[in-house]
Design a protein around this motif. Structure first.
Motif, PDB file in Angstrom:
ATOM      1  N   GLU A   1      63.404 -79.259 -29.081  1.00 27.07           N
ATOM      2  CA  GLU A   1      62.740 -80.542 -29.290  1.00 27.07           C
ATOM      3  C   GLU A   1      61.623 -80.755 -28.271  1.00 27.07           C
ATOM      4  OE1 GLU A   1      66.403 -83.164 -31.216  1.00 27.07           O
ATOM      5  OE2 GLU A   1      66.296 -82.860 -29.047  1.00 27.07           O
ATOM      6  N   HIS A   2      61.867 -80.376 -27.023  1.00 27.72           N
ATOM      7  CA  HIS A   2      60.815 -80.471 -26.006  1.00 27.72           C
ATOM      8  C   HIS A   2      59.645 -79.555 -26.366  1.00 27.72           C
ATOM      9  CE1 HIS A   2      62.272 -82.983 -22.642  1.00 27.72           C
ATOM     10  NE2 HIS A   2      63.482 -82.659 -23.072  1.00 27.72           N
ATOM     11  N   LEU A   3      59.947 -78.350 -26.859  1.00 27.30           N
ATOM     12  CA  LEU A   3      58.893 -77.407 -27.227  1.00 27.30           C
ATOM     13  C   LEU A   3      58.053 -77.963 -28.365  1.00 27.30           C
ATOM     14  CD1 LEU A   3      57.546 -74.615 -27.021  1.00 27.30           C
ATOM     15  CD2 LEU A   3      59.271 -73.774 -28.628  1.00 27.30           C
ATOM     16  N   ARG A   4      58.690 -78.511 -29.366  1.00 25.22           N
ATOM     17  CA  ARG A   4      57.944 -79.067 -30.506  1.00 25.22           C
ATOM     18  C   ARG A   4      57.069 -80.230 -30.068  1.00 25.22           C
ATOM     19  NH1 ARG A   4      63.305 -78.746 -34.352  1.00 25.22           N
ATOM     20  NH2 ARG A   4      62.982 -76.598 -35.112  1.00 25.22           N
ATOM     21  N   ALA A   5      57.572 -81.034 -29.143  1.00 23.81           N
ATOM     22  CA  ALA A   5      56.772 -82.141 -28.629  1.00 23.81           C
ATOM     23  C   ALA A   5      55.546 -81.618 -27.891  1.00 23.81           C
ATOM     24  CB  ALA A   5      57.614 -83.018 -27.717  1.00 23.81           C
ATOM     25  N   ALA A   6      55.737 -80.557 -27.088  1.00 22.45           N
ATOM     26  CA  ALA A   6      54.613 -79.962 -26.361  1.00 22.45           C
ATOM     27  C   ALA A   6      53.607 -79.349 -27.327  1.00 22.45           C
ATOM     28  CB  ALA A   6      55.121 -78.908 -25.384  1.00 22.45           C
ATOM     29  N   ALA A   7      54.096 -78.777 -28.434  1.00 23.00           N
ATOM     30  CA  ALA A   7      53.208 -78.157 -29.413  1.00 23.00           C
ATOM     31  C   ALA A   7      52.311 -79.190 -30.090  1.00 23.00           C
ATOM     32  CB  ALA A   7      54.029 -77.404 -30.457  1.00 23.00           C
ATOM     33  N   LYS A   8      52.807 -80.400 -30.269  1.00 24.23           N
ATOM     34  CA  LYS A   8      52.021 -81.447 -30.923  1.00 24.23           C
ATOM     35  C   LYS A   8      50.835 -81.879 -30.069  1.00 24.23           C
ATOM     36  CE  LYS A   8      55.776 -83.394 -33.712  1.00 24.23           C
ATOM     37  NZ  LYS A   8      56.648 -84.580 -33.939  1.00 24.23           N
TER      38      LYS A   8
END
Length: 302
Positions: free
Chosen positions: A5-12
């Protein structure tokens, strides 16, 4: 929030200069701490002889601002370590997890563990991860990778990181192995490149399409190249894949595998990629805690 979830947030927000931070070069930092890593086992020898030093090296990177520790398993192979291999692989994850927990207690922030799956070239110690000249088929490479990958997956890391992959054949082998991996542990694959292509001259985009078949793939990118080479590769990847990107370049120096030493001068630091479209950013060989601290300061200022 989980790591994914942290990774997906960073990707956005990948172009905002606020990526999750990987650590730097563990082996070369152990050398800076006074250890001899010139032997065939590289940092794996320190893992066996002085495990507390490996944990301390992870702690140095966490203290500098890294959020992810990459385990000291890159060069742990059955050929090099024999019957000790499983114990050393499991130990590498345990030490990184201990350092992550200590960092979490100190900061109140989450810290994660990426289990390093090194390339075939790292095992024989011949430096062939820098040219991909393996003389092995994809089937042979898959048989070589599978036991180590399965052991590392069984230790419960937050991420399985197949790194410094130099050839299309090894990308095919890892796509097979990591697609068959039980469980749902996220997988990232990082290639080593030169001139926008893999080290064996193959297409980076072809290799990316192969690993995109891995059901749990969460990131793809490049490492152990200069920041300039990484930027060129990221520009290609950003146009062709929707998978979050990662980069952790080295200092820009070149490793002479025959002489077993670094030659040429340092070039751009990973700081040059702070505005690159990456969700994960860090450093590889010869990038120490000081440079990770500068990355963290720059990221936090955003």
């Amino acid at each position: 929030m989980t790591f994914l979830e942290h990774l997906r947030a960073a990707a956005k927000t990948a172009t905002a200069g606020t990526p999750l931070l990987l650590d730097g070069g563990l082996g070369t930092h152990l050398e800076q701490r006074g250890h001899d890593i010139s032997g065939a086992l590289w940092s794996a020898q320190i893992l066996e002889d002085k495990p507390a030093e490996v944990r301390a090296a992870h702690a140095d990177f966490f203290a500098a601002g890294a959020q992810i520790a990459t385990t000291c398993s890159y060069q742990v192979t059955f050929e090099g370590c024999g019957q000790r291999t499983q114990d050393l692989l499991e130990c590498s994850v345990r030490l990184a997890r201990e350092a992550a927990r200590q960092a979490e207690e100190a900061t109140g922030e989450p810290h994660w563990v990426a289990a390093s799956i090194g390339p075939y070239g790292a095992g024989p110690g011949e430096g062939t991860e820098y040219d991909g000249a393996y003389r092995k088929s994809a089937r042979e490479l898959a048989r070589w990778h599978a036991p180590r990958a399965e052991i590392l997956a069984g230790t419960g890391p937050d991420l399985l990181l197949a790194e410094t992959i130099p050839s299309l054949i090894e990308a095919e082998a890892l796509a097979r192995v990591l697609s068959d991996m039980p469980g749902t542990t996220p997988v990232a694959v990082s290639f080593t490149v030169s001139g926008g292509r893999l080290r064996d001259g193959s297409s980076l985009l072809d290799a990316t399409r192969l690993v995109e078949q891995i059901p749990t793939l969460c990131a793809v990118g490049v490492n152990c190249c200069s920041a300039g080479q990484a930027r060129q590769a990221l520009n290609l990847l950003a146009q062709e894949t929707t998978v979050p990107l990662l980069a952790y370049p080295n200092s820009g120096e070149r490793w002479d595998a025959a002489a077993r030493r670094w030659v040429s001068a340092p070039q751009e630091s990973p700081l040059a990629l702070i505005d690159a479209p990456v969700a994960l950013l860090g450093g590889c060989c010869r990038v120490g805690p000081g440079e990770i601290a500068r990355l963290a300061q720059q990221r936090d200022s955003r």
